[in-house]
Design an enzyme around this catalytic site. Structure first.
Site, short mmCIF file in Angstrom:
data_model
loop_
_atom_site.label_atom_id
_atom_site.label_comp_id
_atom_site.label_asym_id
_atom_site.label_seq_id
_atom_site.Cartn_x
_atom_site.Cartn_y
_atom_site.Cartn_z
N SER A 115 0.97 -1.19 0.09
CA SER A 115 0.21 -0.01 -0.33
C SER A 115 0.74 1.33 -0.04
O SER A 115 1.92 1.37 -0.89
CB SER A 115 -0.76 -0.02 1.15
OG SER A 115 -1.98 0.78 1.38
N ASP A 139 -8.81 -6.34 -4.48
CA ASP A 139 -8.36 -5.04 -3.96
C ASP A 139 -8.94 -3.89 -4.92
O ASP A 139 -8.62 -3.86 -5.94
CB ASP A 139 -6.91 -4.91 -3.96
CG ASP A 139 -6.35 -3.60 -3.54
OD1 ASP A 139 -7.24 -2.74 -3.07
OD2 ASP A 139 -5.10 -3.59 -3.12
N HIS A 179 -7.88 -5.15 -0.20
CA HIS A 179 -6.67 -4.30 -0.04
C HIS A 179 -5.87 -5.05 1.06
O HIS A 179 -4.81 -5.21 1.09
CB HIS A 179 -6.95 -2.92 0.23
CG HIS A 179 -5.65 -2.21 0.37
ND1 HIS A 179 -4.82 -2.01 -0.80
CD2 HIS A 179 -5.03 -1.30 1.47
CE1 HIS A 179 -3.99 -1.10 -0.42
NE2 HIS A 179 -3.99 -0.78 0.85
#
Lengths: 195, 375
Positions: B154, B319, B352
């Site tokens: 991320s 995601d 995610h």
């Protein structure tokens, strides 16, 4: 994985330092070989998770893309060679992938099992689907979805304006020059865009 | 819970830096402290260091646990440890809390030496690039000229990518997971709603809530609840909660009825109990500003021409915060520059947050990649 004589023919057609894309690259052994003997800038495409991990272990660049979705992100003419070894018969979108390979590569090298091989014909005559070294799966578990012969492929190239620059045929690792559509189990093609 | 093959008890360390840090946003930090942890041993040639960059709610505490706190396990303990994919028998692994953070590194809750009061709203804007600069200064202090790898998920993946652009000669491998080369308008929109939740909380006091002895818990909670939805997937929410009702039927109330409401409120309250609201604001802005292609007219391949590292890029199918297509942008831009790059698109239902889980295929890819990283 793969047939060495197929690798050797392909290697002959690759110059040192080329940019090479290998579609459905399996465990990456062809690219590993080309890295070692031709120092290519090589990239493989492989969807299968276990084979992807093998490619990484083999030290090659591998991209987990789905070939059925084409090669949209790759630039026109980026690669010197785009390869596909013994996998065209496992892809639904045959014409689409051929067009895409010719778009992103200067030249395309493809090998495939010849469904017209005499042992395969004999098997069909005897009423059973062929199972052989080049078609090792049973009809109920084969990953193959397209069954075609050397003559069929020649006709498709003709129809789609694909230039066949060279065609080699093999049976049990030996070159076949007479009646390849009958006597060869595997064919290897060098293809280009017609002009 | 202590896992098998855990690194065991770890202790955070702290270093003070007195060289002023000029920040991309125009501010200056005259001095600052970085809190970090290390795992494994730096080898004699100092060639086996791996930097792990954290995301929004992460910290320097990657693996193992602190003495007397067996439940306070590092956020990436499933990845890092002896015999784990990022094997501490081979690598010297470093986690550092980023500037502006709230886990011990200098941040808005720290004392501003100029005023003797907490920084609060005066803490300068920090960017991914500033974090990378600070991490590089830490590496200097630890005697690490070149990292064997920089890895992050991320926002952490953006730092790994940033490293290859800011210090191309100092990164051999970059592992960029569940990231994007820049946020989309939708990503920024979610961040903005989260920020508004905090900024409009009456207890925020313009960022100087410390002086009032309160925290904007309501705003932080809302921000976290919203964020949390975007970290999960429709599938994972359906599987975890479905439409399960606490009372077995509708009771027509605004109290918790659906289990998913209970979950979000719990996550929000837990987060608001320890996280700093200013850190949340600063970090979401750092996310929004990250855009290495901006200076190249939006041309990502041109921006990544500076990089020379080998890359592993990983995304997850469900995601939707940073979908696989965003990772593929990075892959194609690297390909354009003929960089060594491998890409794994992991089938996962967890959205995610998948990057924090130990999906077998995901970890097999990371293990295989780290095994081939030369030290």
């Amino acid at each position: 994985m793969g047939y060495r004589y197929d690798f050797e023919v392909i290697t002959e057609w690759i110059s040192p330092g080329e940019k090479v894309l290998d579609l459905a690259c399996g465990d990456g052994s062809l690219l590993r070989h080309l890295n070692d003997v031709r120092q290519v800038r090589g990239y493989g495409v492989e969807k299968d998770p276990e084979k992807l991990v093998s490619c990484i272990a083999n030290g090659i660049n591998v991209l987990q893309f789905d070939l059925e979705k084409g090669l949209a992100g790759f630039e026109d003419g980026f690669f010197d060679h785009v390869l596909m070894s013994l996998s065209l018969q496992a892809i639904h979108n045959t014409q689409g992938i051929l067009a895409e390979m010719l778009r992103v590569g200067r030249e395309v090298v493809i090998s495939f099992p010849n469904f017209g091989y005499w042992r395969h014909r004999q098997s069909i005559l005897n009423g059973r689907m062929p199972v052989s070294e080049s078609l090792p799966h049973q009809w109920f578990n084969t990953p193959n979805v397209r069954f075609f012969t050397i003559a069929d492929f020649d006709a498709l190239c003709e129809q789609n304006g694909i230039a066949v620059r060279e065609r080699l045929a093999f049976d049990e690792g030996k070159r076949v020059t007479e009646e390849p559509n009958f006597l060869a189990s595997v064919a290897v093609y060098r293809l280009g865009r017609a002009r | 819970m202590i896992q098998p093959q855990s690194i065991g008890v770890v202790e955070p360390r702290r270093l003070r830096f007195t060289d002023p840090l000029r920040l991309r946003g125009g501010g200056v930090l005259p001095e600052y402290e970085l809190v970090f942890e290390t795992y494994g041993e730096l080898n004699a040639s100092r060639s086996n260091a791996v930097l792990v960059c954290h995301a929004l709610s992460g910290s320097h505490h990657l693996a193992g646990h602190h003495a007397g706190e067996p439940d306070n396990v590092g956020w990436w303990d499933n990845l890092i440890g002896p015999g784990k994919p990022l094997d501490t028998r081979k690598f010297f692994v470093i986690g550092v809390n980023n500037l502006g953070g709230c886990h011990g590194t200098t941040g808005p809750g720290s004392i501003n030496p100029a005023t003797g009061k907490r920084w609060g709203a005066d803490f300068p804007f920090v960017t991914v690039e500033d974090w990378v600069t600070a991490q590089a200064r830490l590496a200097d202090q630890l005697g690490i000229e070149r990292f064997a790898a920089v890895i992050g998920g991320s926002l952490g993946g953006m730092q790994a990518l940033g490293w290859t652009l800011q210090y191309p000669a100092r990164v051999a491998n970059a592992v960029v997971i569940a990231a994007a080369p820049r946020l989309s308008a939708e990503n920024i929109a979610f961040n903005e709603v989260a920020r508004q939740a905090i900024l409009t909380d009456p207890e925020f006091h313009g960022g100087n809530f410390y002086e009032h002895g309160v925290v904007p818990a309501r705003g932080l909670k809302l921000a976290r609840m919203l964020g949390h939805i975007t970290y999960l997937s429709d599938d994972s929410l359906a599987e975890k909660f479905g439409r399960a009702l606490r009372h077995g039927k509708a009771v027509y109330s605004y109290e918790v009825e659906f289990e998913v409401e209970s979950y979000l409120r719990y996550q929000g309250d837990k987060f608001a109990g320890f996280f700093d609201a200013n850190t949340y604001l600063l970090t979401t802005k750092a996310l929004d500003y990250f855009d290495p292609a901006f200076e190249h007219g939006g041309n990502l391949p041109a921006a990544l021409a500076r990089s020379s590292a080998d890359f592993l890029v990983v995304s997850f199918t469900t995601d939707w915060r940073f979908p696989p297509a965003r990772s593929r942008e990075i892959v194609y831009a690297l390909l354009h520059n003929q960089r060594n790059v491998s890409y794994a698109e992991i089938p996962s239902a967890a959205g995610h947050d998948s990057f924090l889980l130990d999906d077998p295929h995901y970890h097999a890819v990371l293990r295989s990649y780290f095994e081939r990283v030369e030290i």
